[in-house]
Design a protein around this motif. Structure first.
Motif, PDB file in Angstrom:
ATOM      1  N   LEU B 145       0.834  -1.212   0.000  1.00 19.31           N
ATOM      2  CA  LEU B 145       0.000   0.000   0.000  1.00 19.31           C
ATOM      3  C   LEU B 145       0.864   1.256   0.000  1.00 19.31           C
ATOM      4  CD1 LEU B 145      -2.947   0.887   0.112  1.00 19.31           C
ATOM      5  CD2 LEU B 145      -2.860   0.793   2.583  1.00 19.31           C
ATOM      6  N   GLN B 146       1.931   1.212   0.795  1.00 19.45           N
ATOM      7  CA  GLN B 146       2.803   2.382   0.897  1.00 19.45           C
ATOM      8  C   GLN B 146       3.485   2.670  -0.441  1.00 19.45           C
ATOM      9  OE1 GLN B 146       4.757   1.745   4.593  1.00 19.45           O
ATOM     10  NE2 GLN B 146       4.209   3.776   5.274  1.00 19.45           N
ATOM     11  N   SER B 147       3.930   1.634  -1.117  1.00 21.34           N
ATOM     12  CA  SER B 147       4.606   1.879  -2.409  1.00 21.34           C
ATOM     13  C   SER B 147       3.586   2.345  -3.445  1.00 21.34           C
ATOM     14  CB  SER B 147       5.372   0.653  -2.884  1.00 21.34           C
ATOM     15  OG  SER B 147       4.513  -0.429  -3.004  1.00 21.34           O
ATOM     16  N   LYS B 148       2.369   1.815  -3.361  1.00 15.73           N
ATOM     17  CA  LYS B 148       1.313   2.270  -4.282  1.00 15.73           C
ATOM     18  C   LYS B 148       0.964   3.721  -4.002  1.00 15.73           C
ATOM     19  CE  LYS B 148      -2.639   0.105  -4.973  1.00 15.73           C
ATOM     20  NZ  LYS B 148      -3.736  -0.856  -4.667  1.00 15.73           N
ATOM     21  N   MET B 149       0.899   4.055  -2.732  1.00 16.51           N
ATOM     22  CA  MET B 149       0.485   5.405  -2.332  1.00 16.51           C
ATOM     23  C   MET B 149       1.434   6.470  -2.851  1.00 16.51           C
ATOM     24  SD  MET B 149      -1.035   5.456   1.513  1.00 16.51           S
ATOM     25  CE  MET B 149      -0.362   7.032   1.914  1.00 16.51           C
ATOM     26  N   SER B 150       2.709   6.201  -2.732  1.00 17.56           N
ATOM     27  CA  SER B 150       3.675   7.225  -3.171  1.00 17.56           C
ATOM     28  C   SER B 150       3.549   7.456  -4.671  1.00 17.56           C
ATOM     29  CB  SER B 150       5.098   6.835  -2.789  1.00 17.56           C
ATOM     30  OG  SER B 150       5.385   5.562  -3.266  1.00 17.56           O
ATOM     31  N   LYS B 151       3.190   6.389  -5.433  1.00 15.83           N
ATOM     32  CA  LYS B 151       2.979   6.580  -6.882  1.00 15.83           C
ATOM     33  C   LYS B 151       1.643   7.258  -7.107  1.00 15.83           C
ATOM     34  CE  LYS B 151       4.847   2.166  -7.924  1.00 15.83           C
ATOM     35  NZ  LYS B 151       4.481   0.849  -8.399  1.00 15.83           N
ATOM     36  N   ASN B 152       0.629   6.769  -6.408  1.00 18.01           N
ATOM     37  CA  ASN B 152      -0.737   7.228  -6.680  1.00 18.01           C
ATOM     38  C   ASN B 152      -0.997   8.647  -6.219  1.00 18.01           C
ATOM     39  OD1 ASN B 152      -1.240   4.748  -7.719  1.00 18.01           O
ATOM     40  ND2 ASN B 152      -2.332   3.961  -5.934  1.00 18.01           N
ATOM     41  N   GLN B 153      -0.256   9.070  -5.189  1.00 18.32           N
ATOM     42  CA  GLN B 153      -0.490  10.398  -4.631  1.00 18.32           C
ATOM     43  C   GLN B 153      -0.370  11.453  -5.730  1.00 18.32           C
ATOM     44  OE1 GLN B 153       1.757  10.809  -1.073  1.00 18.32           O
ATOM     45  NE2 GLN B 153       0.735  12.657  -0.423  1.00 18.32           N
ATOM     46  N   LYS B 154       0.749  11.369  -6.456  1.00 21.36           N
ATOM     47  CA  LYS B 154       0.984  12.353  -7.519  1.00 21.36           C
ATOM     48  C   LYS B 154      -0.002  12.104  -8.657  1.00 21.36           C
ATOM     49  CE  LYS B 154       5.872  12.742  -6.536  1.00 21.36           C
ATOM     50  NZ  LYS B 154       7.149  12.139  -6.832  1.00 21.36           N
ATOM     51  N   LEU B 155      -0.222  10.838  -8.955  1.00 16.73           N
ATOM     52  CA  LEU B 155      -1.077  10.482 -10.095  1.00 16.73           C
ATOM     53  C   LEU B 155      -2.485  10.990  -9.894  1.00 16.73           C
ATOM     54  CD1 LEU B 155      -1.402   8.848 -12.762  1.00 16.73           C
ATOM     55  CD2 LEU B 155      -2.001   6.883 -11.347  1.00 16.73           C
ATOM     56  N   TYR B 156      -3.080  10.673  -8.743  1.00 16.27           N
ATOM     57  CA  TYR B 156      -4.466  11.070  -8.496  1.00 16.27           C
ATOM     58  C   TYR B 156      -4.587  12.584  -8.380  1.00 16.27           C
ATOM     59  CZ  TYR B 156      -5.745   6.181  -7.610  1.00 16.27           C
ATOM     60  OH  TYR B 156      -5.977   4.851  -7.738  1.00 16.27           O
ATOM     61  N   GLY B 157      -3.585  13.170  -7.733  1.00 14.10           N
ATOM     62  CA  GLY B 157      -3.609  14.630  -7.610  1.00 14.10           C
ATOM     63  C   GLY B 157      -3.589  15.279  -8.993  1.00 14.10           C
ATOM     64  N   SER B 158      -2.650  14.822  -9.810  1.00 10.52           N
ATOM     65  CA  SER B 158      -2.521  15.379 -11.162  1.00 10.52           C
ATOM     66  C   SER B 158      -3.767  15.092 -11.989  1.00 10.52           C
ATOM     67  CB  SER B 158      -1.322  14.776 -11.884  1.00 10.52           C
ATOM     68  OG  SER B 158      -0.184  14.846 -11.066  1.00 10.52           O
ATOM     69  N   LEU B 159      -4.246  13.863 -11.904  1.00 12.79           N
ATOM     70  CA  LEU B 159      -5.458  13.493 -12.669  1.00 12.79           C
ATOM     71  C   LEU B 159      -6.624  14.383 -12.270  1.00 12.79           C
ATOM     72  CD1 LEU B 159      -5.528   9.585 -12.912  1.00 12.79           C
ATOM     73  CD2 LEU B 159      -5.572  11.223 -14.800  1.00 12.79           C
ATOM     74  N   GLY B 160      -6.716  14.641 -10.990  1.00 12.91           N
ATOM     75  CA  GLY B 160      -7.792  15.500 -10.493  1.00 12.91           C
ATOM     76  C   GLY B 160      -7.733  16.879 -11.116  1.00 12.91           C
ATOM     77  N   VAL B 161      -6.540  17.459 -11.083  1.00 20.93           N
ATOM     78  CA  VAL B 161      -6.383  18.824 -11.638  1.00 20.93           C
ATOM     79  C   VAL B 161      -6.647  18.804 -13.141  1.00 20.93           C
ATOM     80  CG1 VAL B 161      -4.716  20.668 -12.079  1.00 20.93           C
ATOM     81  CG2 VAL B 161      -4.780  19.567  -9.840  1.00 20.93           C
ATOM     82  N   LEU B 162      -6.032  17.841 -13.818  1.00 24.50           N
ATOM     83  CA  LEU B 162      -6.144  17.791 -15.285  1.00 24.50           C
ATOM     84  C   LEU B 162      -7.579  17.543 -15.741  1.00 24.50           C
ATOM     85  CD1 LEU B 162      -2.874  15.851 -16.194  1.00 24.50           C
ATOM     86  CD2 LEU B 162      -3.410  18.248 -16.700  1.00 24.50           C
ATOM     87  N   SER B 163      -8.272  16.647 -15.042  1.00 26.21           N
ATOM     88  CA  SER B 163      -9.658  16.369 -15.456  1.00 26.21           C
ATOM     89  C   SER B 163     -10.520  17.600 -15.191  1.00 26.21           C
ATOM     90  CB  SER B 163     -10.208  15.146 -14.743  1.00 26.21           C
ATOM     91  OG  SER B 163     -10.093  15.278 -13.368  1.00 26.21           O
ATOM     92  N   GLY B 164     -10.177  18.333 -14.140  1.00 21.95           N
ATOM     93  CA  GLY B 164     -10.888  19.577 -13.868  1.00 21.95           C
ATOM     94  C   GLY B 164     -10.688  20.578 -14.984  1.00 21.95           C
TER      95      GLY B 164
END
Lengths: 307, 172
Positions: B145-164
């Motif tokens: 989970l921790q290794s996924k989180m460090s990847k996903n944190q940036k990904l989801y954040g960026s996806l959120g902004v970009l989709s907005g």
């Protein structure tokens, strides 16, 4: 008195006990459960079979789980000795397959039968016997002798309570109890649940020889009380108390004064006592019947009159 | 002006959506850590003190935070009052009833509940071994989970902004 059983046994068994009108619930002495056998209730020296199906392995498993608080590992030592003591001083005996480790019995598996002995506190049962405990105003050592389930522990407890609270106008005797199995005082969280008197200290869950030494060195007792002297070490520990000048009160399995004389450890212990009162109990009349009282000279100073 | 406000709101909403995925994983990790702490405490109690489970669980429940602490406390309370045929039944029932109020997923709960099958009837060594196995499973999940989180944190954040931003551009 037996309401505590509701916590440990399946509802169907409890309902069957409640419905049965052949015995008074408060007078039940034992409840025996055996796999694929009917449930037996001992009441007033008689045995009754409950109107209930035979105990199933699943029910036995549930009962054992509840008795051990779902933590068999926490009671491995007790199970290795074949019993455990419940809150209230009730003793539960187990029979099953012994497990050995390094040549020592380590526990029990596949428990097939259980015997729940209901503890009873009868305050006042020792009152009439207090005068017999004294010889020229000196308190004697006390040995209570009987077969199992004849009320030795109940009588010992009441004698402790009476002496601890004080006889006549004098303050009570300081009494130390070594309660190895928790039946005398039924301590819970270190506090005795049964009345053992105002001046009594309890050393619980401790082997008798060690417990007696601890009490002697730390609590300055006038009297040390132990339940069921059995092993050679128990008797050796008791002897040490005699040399220390402490009055000893103890119970021993036996059925007569002669049985004490035939037990080499008990005989040696009694022979070392300057003043002793040996009570022989039975359940002839009722549980806790004192049949005879013997002194250090081998004289019977009391015998129950049989009408 | 109104359009500007609308754009900001849209981007904010989609970014929050992305962040919430990350937070969910973060809370899940927190709950797993609490469970790990609880199991470690339980293991120590079993190993060194040998106290019964009910007594131990209630105490552990007070030391843990959040819903996991309440679950341990409730299990302890039910064990003390013997509200079940066996320890496993109580363990499973409470985790199934209360587990949904935590951030633990079905996989996490499966691991925790399967430990319950060995609870209470094993001798000390067996109990400790069972706890060891559960700890290994939980730690493996935490590491993944921790290794996924460090990847996903940036990904989801960026996806959120970009989709907005995509929505804003599309709507405009």
């Amino acid at each position: 008195m037996i309401e505590f059983l509701k916590t440990y046994i399946p509802n169907s068994i409890w309902d069957a006990i409640e419905r049965d009108s052949r015995f008074t619930k408060d007078e039940v002495q034992e409840v025996r459960l055996r796999i694929h056998k009917p449930i037996a209730i001992k009441y007033n020296k008689k045995q009754y079979f409950l109107n209930h199906d035979d105990v199933t392995p699943k029910e036995m498993s549930e009962i054992v789980a509840k008795l051990s608080q779902y933590s068999l590992y926490a009671f491995a030592e007790e199970l290795g000795q074949g019993y455990l003591t419940l809150a209230g001083g009730h003793r539960v005996g187990f029979c099953g397959k012994a497990v050995y480790r390094n040549g020592q019995m380590d526990g029990l598996r596949q428990i097939s039968s259980i015997n729940i002995r209901i503890a009873k506190e009868i305050q006042g049962c020792g009152t009439q016997w207090i005068p017999y405990l004294f010889d020229e105003d000196q308190l004697c050592h006390v040995i209570l002798v009987s077969p199992p389930a004849c009320g030795k522990t109940t009588l010992l407890r009441d004698l402790i309570r009476l002496l601890s609270n004080g006889v006549d106008d004098s303050g009570g005797y300081t009494i130390g109890i070594v309660d190895e199995r928790g039946e005398l005082s039924a301590t819970e969280d270190g506090i005795p649940q049964l009345d053992v008197g105002l001046c009594t200290d309890v050393q619980g869950n401790c082997p008798k020889p060690k417990g007696m030494q601890l009490l002697l060195h730390s609590m300055s007792p006038n009297i040390i009380a132990v339940d069921e002297l059995g092993k050679a070490e128990d008797y050796a520990g008791a002897m040490t108390m005699l040399y220390a000048g402490v009055v000893l009160m103890a119970t021993i399995h036996g059925d007569s004064y002669d049985s004490i004389l035939k037990n080499p450890y008990a005989k040696s212990l009694v022979a070392s006592m300057e003043r002793v009162r040996i009570f022989i109990l039975s359940q002839e009349n009722s549980v806790g019947t004192v049949e005879e009282i013997w002194n250090q000279s081998g004289e019977c100073i009391y015998q129950r009159k049989v009408i | 002006m109104l359009q500007c406000l609308g754009c900001i709101l849209v981007v904010f909403a989609t970014t929050s959506f992305g962040v919430s995925f990350v937070m969910k994983e973060k809370f899940r990790l927190q709950d797993l850590k609490e469970v790990e702490t609880g199991i470690l405490l339980l293991q120590n109690q079993v190993r060194y003190i040998g106290a019964p489970l009910g007594e131990v669980m209630e105490g552990i429940g007070l030391k843990l935070n959040g819903m996991v602490g309440e679950i341990f406390a409730r299990i302890g309370s039910d064990l003390e009052s013997r509200k079940g045929e066996s320890g496993s039944v109580i363990w499973e029932r409470i985790w199934m009833e209360e587990g949904r109020y935590t951030y633990l997923t079905g996989i996490d709960l499966d691991e925790i509940i399967s430990f319950g099958k060995t609870i209470s009837f094993l001798e000390r060594t067996g109990q400790e071994n069972g706890l060891d196995l559960l700890l290994i499973s939980i730690r493996t999940i935490e590491n993944d989970l921790q290794s996924k989180m460090s990847k996903n944190q940036k990904l989801y954040g960026s996806l959120g902004v970009l989709s907005g931003l995509l929505l804003v551009v599309t709507l405009l």
